[in-house]
Design a protein around this motif. Structure first.
Motif, mmCIF file in Angstrom:
data_model
loop_
_atom_site.group_PDB
_atom_site.id
_atom_site.type_symbol
_atom_site.label_atom_id
_atom_site.label_comp_id
_atom_site.label_asym_id
_atom_site.label_seq_id
_atom_site.Cartn_x
_atom_site.Cartn_y
_atom_site.Cartn_z
ATOM 1 N N LEU A 127 11.483 7.250 10.590
ATOM 2 C CA LEU A 127 12.258 6.984 9.470
ATOM 3 C C LEU A 127 13.263 5.892 9.535
ATOM 4 O O LEU A 127 14.157 6.067 10.467
ATOM 5 N N HIS A 128 13.284 4.919 8.839
ATOM 6 C CA HIS A 128 14.369 3.873 8.859
ATOM 7 C C HIS A 128 15.204 4.253 7.785
ATOM 8 O O HIS A 128 14.687 3.867 6.561
ATOM 9 N N CYS A 129 16.286 4.424 8.049
ATOM 10 C CA CYS A 129 17.136 5.114 7.049
ATOM 11 C C CYS A 129 18.434 4.038 6.598
ATOM 12 O O CYS A 129 19.002 3.507 7.399
ATOM 13 N N ALA A 130 18.635 4.178 5.062
ATOM 14 C CA ALA A 130 19.605 3.623 4.562
ATOM 15 C C ALA A 130 20.881 4.074 4.970
ATOM 16 O O ALA A 130 21.084 5.322 4.662
ATOM 17 N N HIS A 131 22.031 3.644 5.686
ATOM 18 C CA HIS A 131 23.127 4.125 6.339
ATOM 19 C C HIS A 131 24.275 4.168 5.012
ATOM 20 O O HIS A 131 24.986 4.974 5.062
ATOM 21 N N ALA A 132 23.739 3.490 3.923
ATOM 22 C CA ALA A 132 24.591 3.369 2.750
ATOM 23 C C ALA A 132 23.845 2.805 1.652
ATOM 24 O O ALA A 132 22.765 2.259 1.920
ATOM 25 N N PRO A 133 24.268 2.858 0.430
ATOM 26 C CA PRO A 133 23.405 2.309 -0.674
ATOM 27 C C PRO A 133 22.947 0.781 -0.465
ATOM 28 O O PRO A 133 21.973 0.332 -1.028
ATOM 29 N N THR A 134 23.856 0.025 0.138
ATOM 30 C CA THR A 134 23.627 -1.289 0.501
ATOM 31 C C THR A 134 22.434 -1.496 1.406
ATOM 32 O O THR A 134 21.885 -2.452 1.418
ATOM 33 N N GLY A 135 22.009 -0.355 2.368
ATOM 34 C CA GLY A 135 21.154 -0.526 3.129
ATOM 35 C C GLY A 135 19.637 -0.540 2.303
ATOM 36 O O GLY A 135 18.552 -0.681 3.008
ATOM 37 N N SER A 137 18.382 -2.326 0.059
ATOM 38 C CA SER A 137 17.830 -3.571 -0.225
ATOM 39 C C SER A 137 17.220 -4.170 1.005
ATOM 40 O O SER A 137 16.193 -5.013 0.884
ATOM 41 N N ASP A 138 17.768 -3.833 2.013
ATOM 42 C CA ASP A 138 17.133 -3.965 3.549
ATOM 43 C C ASP A 138 15.567 -3.580 3.453
ATOM 44 O O ASP A 138 14.575 -4.108 3.696
ATOM 45 N N ARG A 142 11.994 -5.027 3.421
ATOM 46 C CA ARG A 142 10.833 -4.677 4.749
ATOM 47 C C ARG A 142 9.448 -3.985 4.106
ATOM 48 O O ARG A 142 8.683 -4.340 4.418
ATOM 49 N N PHE A 143 9.672 -2.984 2.944
ATOM 50 C CA PHE A 143 8.448 -2.450 2.329
ATOM 51 C C PHE A 143 7.571 -3.438 1.567
ATOM 52 O O PHE A 143 6.559 -3.497 1.898
ATOM 53 N N ARG A 144 8.346 -4.359 0.938
ATOM 54 C CA ARG A 144 7.470 -5.365 0.287
ATOM 55 C C ARG A 144 6.782 -6.241 1.265
ATOM 56 O O ARG A 144 5.514 -6.330 1.217
ATOM 57 N N GLN A 145 7.397 -6.648 2.579
ATOM 58 C CA GLN A 145 6.655 -7.506 3.455
ATOM 59 C C GLN A 145 5.583 -6.845 4.366
ATOM 60 O O GLN A 145 4.487 -7.295 4.481
ATOM 61 N N LEU A 174 12.613 4.288 4.975
ATOM 62 C CA LEU A 174 11.200 3.760 5.140
ATOM 63 C C LEU A 174 10.249 4.370 6.069
ATOM 64 O O LEU A 174 10.720 4.596 7.152
ATOM 65 N N PHE A 175 9.554 5.081 5.665
ATOM 66 C CA PHE A 175 8.442 5.922 6.267
ATOM 67 C C PHE A 175 7.383 5.282 6.913
ATOM 68 O O PHE A 175 6.592 4.525 6.040
ATOM 69 N N ASP A 176 7.030 5.167 8.300
ATOM 70 C CA ASP A 176 6.112 4.677 8.763
ATOM 71 C C ASP A 176 5.053 5.697 9.556
ATOM 72 O O ASP A 176 5.514 5.979 10.782
ATOM 73 N N PRO A 177 4.130 6.030 9.025
ATOM 74 C CA PRO A 177 3.077 7.098 9.606
ATOM 75 C C PRO A 177 2.643 6.643 11.033
ATOM 76 O O PRO A 177 1.797 7.504 11.663
ATOM 77 N N ARG A 178 2.394 5.095 11.151
ATOM 78 C CA ARG A 178 1.549 4.848 12.230
ATOM 79 C C ARG A 178 2.659 5.146 13.725
ATOM 80 O O ARG A 178 2.093 5.067 14.686
ATOM 81 N N ALA A 179 3.914 5.434 13.408
ATOM 82 C CA ALA A 179 4.970 5.316 14.772
ATOM 83 C C ALA A 179 4.822 6.805 15.049
ATOM 84 O O ALA A 179 4.167 7.942 14.618
ATOM 85 N N GLY A 180 5.652 7.137 16.021
ATOM 86 C CA GLY A 180 6.019 8.360 16.540
ATOM 87 C C GLY A 180 7.072 8.228 17.835
ATOM 88 O O GLY A 180 7.554 7.523 18.007
ATOM 89 N N THR A 181 7.121 9.672 18.405
ATOM 90 C CA THR A 181 8.085 9.768 19.506
ATOM 91 C C THR A 181 7.473 10.054 20.855
ATOM 92 O O THR A 181 6.447 10.680 20.810
ATOM 93 N N ILE A 182 8.166 9.534 21.876
ATOM 94 C CA ILE A 182 7.535 10.175 23.011
ATOM 95 C C ILE A 182 8.924 10.441 24.132
ATOM 96 O O ILE A 182 10.027 10.077 23.695
ATOM 97 N N GLN A 183 8.579 10.976 25.269
ATOM 98 C CA GLN A 183 9.390 11.101 26.232
ATOM 99 C C GLN A 183 9.431 9.688 27.260
ATOM 100 O O GLN A 183 8.448 9.601 27.739
ATOM 101 N N PRO A 184 10.487 9.042 26.926
ATOM 102 C CA PRO A 184 10.040 7.563 27.389
ATOM 103 C C PRO A 184 10.071 7.286 29.023
ATOM 104 O O PRO A 184 9.053 6.528 29.416
#
Length: 425
Positions: A127-135, A137-138, A142-145, A174-184
């Motif tokens: 999840l790429h999260c908007a930190h404020a309402p202004t976020g 637009s970013d 990204r969603f459009r692209q 912005l949720f991206d289902p292709r991604a995930g988390t690991i123990q790096p």
């Protein structure tokens, strides 16, 4: 506070292991690799699987650098949006790079499954999260692209983002289902172990001191031995050390720190990231948060510890945690660590061509897991197959960054000033 890898949660919870020793002989190989992180280890695994003899030289321990201090988000693509990549390197090259790196999580999670790497893989998206309402637009940009290129991303409303994160401090995502988390760190060590099963020989505590080429062969001098090889890969990225005979590529060092809670109670954990997505935000001074398999919350942001700004960074971290999740106000942050990110001016990875037998890769700009895996694999294929066209981005002959140290100071000053004032009641 030092930057010891042993300070990190990842060091203390790593379930993978490998057996490496310092080099104490004069050895020969088809391929010598300097650097034992994602890039070097992916290259070693690819080359060894193809039947090549491989030696990896790591100055410290496997995953000691950015690979072992990573947040652990395996994302698709790069931080820079595709249209900006195209504007920087051209339409055809940009689209190719974005297309290849969009599939990077597939590569990472396939390697994890194929080699049974015990690195807590959770492929529930990020999840790429908007930190404020202004976020927003970013994120909309990204969603459009991304959707124009067929990416299965979803733009979430503020209400949906709050439900997914458990925090009212997000304003959409912005949720991206292709991604995930690991123990790096465990992923890095698992790559090393897998490479060893195919015959690669890895040497820890073996810094490269000098590099020379005579005829068609490279010779790397170390404190107690040498490796002579037909092909060479340099994969030190943000933790490069000076090597005689080699001009280390300049990068802009940017630091990132993290801290982990103790495992949360069942009641607490149920209210935070119930889908176990990894998160980061749209703030200029970025922050991130995620859960591990034992129910710890790991939260972090840009900034260097062991530095004049340490108190500002750590003070902000506690305020940030409390503001995002008030139910964790009394929770103690335990392990705390930081690492170094290698940034380029364009925020894009680069490959330097020393000649047709040697490559240097660097500059993931905060996206080391997927791109490091992809570029490392491609470098082994390019050198051993004699075809540089397999590289995700065409290698270049020259690279420089003016005033890299000044830019580093600028980023750190910005992070410190931001954390002095941010998230205060």
């Amino acid at each position: 506070m030092t930057s010891k890898i042993s300070d990190s949660l990842w060091f203390n919870t790593c379930q993978e292991s490998e057996d490496t020793k310092p080099l104490t002989e004069n050895a020969k190989a088809d391929l010598v690799i300097i650097g034992g992180g994602y890039t070097g280890l992916s290259a070693a695994l690819e080359a060894a699987q193809g039947g090549a003899s491989v030696r990896v030289l790591e100055a410290e321990s496997i995953g000691f650098g950015g690979s072992g201090r990573n947040v652990g988000l395996s994302n698709a693509g790069l931080w820079l949006p595709p249209d900006e990549i195209n504007a920087t390197i051209g339409l055809a090259a940009g689209e190719r790079l974005s297309r290849i790196l969009a599939q990077a999580p597939d590569k990472v999670f396939d390697l994890i499954a194929r080699h049974e790497i015990a690195c807590e893989p959770v492929r529930n998206g990020t999840l790429h999260c908007a930190h404020a309402p202004t976020g927003l637009s970013d994120l909309q940009n990204r969603f459009r692209q991304q959707t124009a290129r067929g990416a299965p991303v979803q733009l979430l409303s503020r209400e949906e983002a709050i439900a997914r994160t458990g925090s009212d401090q997000v304003h959409g995502a912005l949720f991206d289902p292709r991604a995930g988390t690991i123990q790096p760190l465990a992923y890095a060590v698992g790559l090393a172990r897998a490479a060893q099963t195919f015959g690669a020989i890895l040497h820890s505590k073996t810094p490269a001191l000098d590099v020379k080429k005579a005829g068609a062969l490279w010779t790397v001098q170390t404190p107690r031995g040498t490796v002579t090889a037909k092909k060479m890969i340099i994969a030190m990225n943000g933790y490069a050390i000076p090597i005689q005979g080699l001009k280390t590529p300049k990068v802009i060092p940017v630091h990132y720190f993290q801290s982990a809670t103790a495992p949360l109670s069942v009641e607490q954990a149920a209210q935070i990231l119930p889908g176990k997505e990894g998160c980061w935000d749209t703030a200029m001074v970025m922050s991130s948060w995620r859960m591990d398999q034992d129910g710890r919350l790991i939260i972090g942001g840009m900034g260097q510890l062991g530095h004049i700004g340490q108190s500002a960074h750590l003070g902000w971290l506690k305020r940030k945690l409390t503001k995002m999740y008030p139910l964790l106000a009394e929770v103690t942050l335990q392990e705390t660590w930081f690492g170094r990110i290698a940034m380029t001016e364009e925020y894009l990875p680069k490959t330097l061509l020393l000649d047709n037998s040697a490559l240097i890769n660097f500059g993931y700009s905060g996206r080391g897991i997927g791109p490091g895996t992809v570029f490392g694999t491609a470098m082994a294929q390019a050198l051993l197959g004699g075809d540089l066209s397999v590289m995700p981005r065409a290698p270049i002959a020259q690279h420089n960054i003016a005033f890299a140290g000044v830019r580093q100071a600028y980023y750190e000053a910005g992070a410190t000033l931001t954390h002095l004032v941010k998230d205060r009641v």
